[in-house]
Structure formats: C-alpha cells, structure tokens
Write a protein that holds these residues in place. Structure first.
Motif, short mmCIF file in Angstrom:
data_model
loop_
_atom_site.label_atom_id
_atom_site.label_comp_id
_atom_site.label_asym_id
_atom_site.label_seq_id
_atom_site.Cartn_x
_atom_site.Cartn_y
_atom_site.Cartn_z
N LYS A 193 46.97 -9.71 38.35
CA LYS A 193 47.37 -8.32 38.60
C LYS A 193 47.26 -7.90 40.06
N ASP A 211 41.96 -0.12 36.71
CA ASP A 211 42.47 -1.46 36.98
C ASP A 211 41.61 -2.23 37.98
N ARG A 259 37.31 -0.76 29.22
CA ARG A 259 37.53 -0.32 30.59
C ARG A 259 37.47 1.21 30.69
N TYR A 314 36.77 -5.00 35.16
CA TYR A 314 37.07 -6.17 34.33
C TYR A 314 35.84 -6.60 33.52
#
Length: 304
Positions: free
Chosen positions: A232, A83, A66, A86
């Motif tokens: 998440k 975040d 990432r 992915y």
C-alpha cells in the motif's frame, strides 16, 4: 549483527535519523503500557513527521481492529491515520483474503476486533464469542455437527477460550483441506501494574499440540505485515527503522525485513536478554538489535 548493539546517543543520533526515512513502531511496551502512555510519545511522533519521516504502527495485539486502534490513538492524543496502523488482526484478514485466497467460512477463536477485520473484507465467520454449548459433558463428545463450509481455523487471543472451543477447532483441523492460521504467538505481554499476562501464543500452542498441526503465523516475527505495508505504501526497508521492545518479535521481524532495528527497554526484553542472545549464538543472530535506548521518551529527548 554479531556485536553488542550500540546505545543511541547524541553522538550518533544525527546519522541515525539521516539514514532512515520511515519509522515503524510497535505499540504495547513502546508507545504505551495498556492504557498508560509513555511520556512524550505524541511529541515524538509529531516531531518525526515534522522532519519529513513516515510513521507506521505495527502490533501483534489482535484483539483490536484498525478502527479501534485509531480510537485509542485519538484518546492518547497520538497523531495517526487508519492506513498507518497494522495490527495482526488486519494481517490475518489480509492473508486469508489476498494471500491464501480462501473461500468458505472461518472458525474464529478471537476477539471482536479480529472479527471486525474479517467483516471488513467480507469474510464469512463462525465461532466468535462464548461457545453455545453449556458446560461440557463427556457423553456429548461428537454430538454436534461441524459446519462443512469451514475452510480455515483462525486463532487469536480469545477470552472465551474453552474446552468446547478447543474440541471444535481440533476436529476442524483434522481435515487436511482446512487451513490453520494464527495472528501471532507472543507468549506473554507486559501490563501497567508490573505483572505479565499470558498471551495469544499460550492458547495457539495448546491448540497446535492438540491438533498436531502447526499454524501459519501472520504477525511478527513473520514478514507479512511488512508485505502489507509495502503493498500500500512506497517504502524502502533499508531506509526504515523498526522500534520495538521484544527481541523475539519486533527485533527479529525488523531484521528479517532488512530494516534498522532499535530496542527500547520499557517492555518485554532487557539488556540481560540481549547479552544472553549474544553469548548463546556463534553465528549471525537475527534477534540482536542494531541500537538500543531506554525509552521512547529518551528518543524524543535526543531528536527534539
């Protein structure tokens, strides 16, 4: 899903945008081809955010972590946060640590980016990089010791894939207690010079055949990446659009996750491929997208 997908155009773009709160983009073949960005992608992402849409980036490329992906997004001037990214490298580490809950070491066939995600989750590993055995000698078969702490063989794209690595992997996999995990099984990927390159699936398939074991695949079209995102972030798949260039991975993944699916024609799959899928299937075909469009550039032209 049994009819030919609809061309996204100025007549239906309003309803399309209104019905989707979240947009998930495949990367290679959609946002860029290797290091060449598709025109107006940064503007497209920025405009979607201005419209109040959430954006995520999903990739089967397991060679980057990432953090490394975020560096590439920054170089290409695409607005992104770690975040929101992915890749299947992260999905593999997530699966091993939180789903399978494996202890012990992981024997890795993969790139530094995959290893970095294992390190981030404090997963012990061996095997990355060139094999320490120099060449191959038939008289040396079985002359090395397998690490008894290995509980998983993790297979991604490995530029150092060799007979010696295959030899070790299949001998680990002879033990029923050793799990077999693969990041993805993409057979090819497009390049920016018009050629296609053999993908992770070519290597994984060779190992599966040799070991007589099927790997648990964590990348698209399997749904683990969606589970990671839902774990998440509070997103509703039925108000989400998956945008990709590959019927076998992106579109099948999106349909399995109950999202709207949009095929762009700048990567692996073509309208001829869509037509063949339509003609060869008498039942609901999960590889058929709801919509298609020429490119991300054309999507930006419609919504700007």
């Amino acid at each position: 899903m049994t009819s030919f997908p609809v061309l996204l155009n100025k007549e239906n773009i309003g309803e399309f945008l209104a019905s989707n709160d979240t947009f998930m983009f495949d990367c290679d073949g959609v946002l860029w081809k290797q290091n060449n960005i598709v025109h107006y992608v940064p503007e497209l992402i920025k405009h979607l955010r201005q419209l109040g849409k959430r954006v995520f980036f999903i990739s089967n490329n397991n060679t980057k972590s990432r953090r490394q992906y975020l560096e590439k997004f920054s170089r290409l001037e695409i607005e992104a946060k770690e975040d929101e990214i992915y890749p299947s490298s992260y999905a593999a580490a997530y699966y091993i640590k939180y789903v399978a809950k494996l202890c012990g070491k992981v024997y890795v066939l993969g790139a530094p980016g995959l290893v970095e995600e294992l390190v981030n989750e404090n997963i012990k590993h061996i095997g990355s990089g060139p094999d320490e055995m120099k060449g191959y000698d038939i008289d040396l078969v079985g002359s090395y010791d397998l690490d008894p702490e290995v509980s998983c063989v993790l297979h991604g794209f490995d530029a150092y894939y060799s007979y010696n690595k295959l030899h070790k992997a299949i001998n680990y996999l002879l033990k029923d207690c050793v799990h077999f995990v693969a990041t993805n099984k993409d057979m090819i990927f497009p390049t920016d010079n018009g050629f296609v390159a053999p993908g992770t699936g070519c290597l994984v398939t060779a190992t599966e055949i040799s070991a007589k074991r099927k790997a648990t695949v964590v990348g698209k079209p399997e749904t683990l990446l969606m589970e990671c995102i839902k774990h998440k972030h509070d997103i509703d798949p039925e108000k989400t659009c998956m945008i990709g260039d590959n019927l076998d991975t992106d579109i099948l993944f999106g349909n399995r996750c109950n999202t709207t699916t949009l095929l762009v024609l700048t990567g692996v799959s073509t309208l001829d491929d869509v037509q063949r899928e339509q003609e060869n299937c008498q039942f609901k075909n999960m590889k058929l997208p709801h919509f298609y469009i020429k490119s991300a550039t054309h999507l930006y032209d419609l919504i700007k």
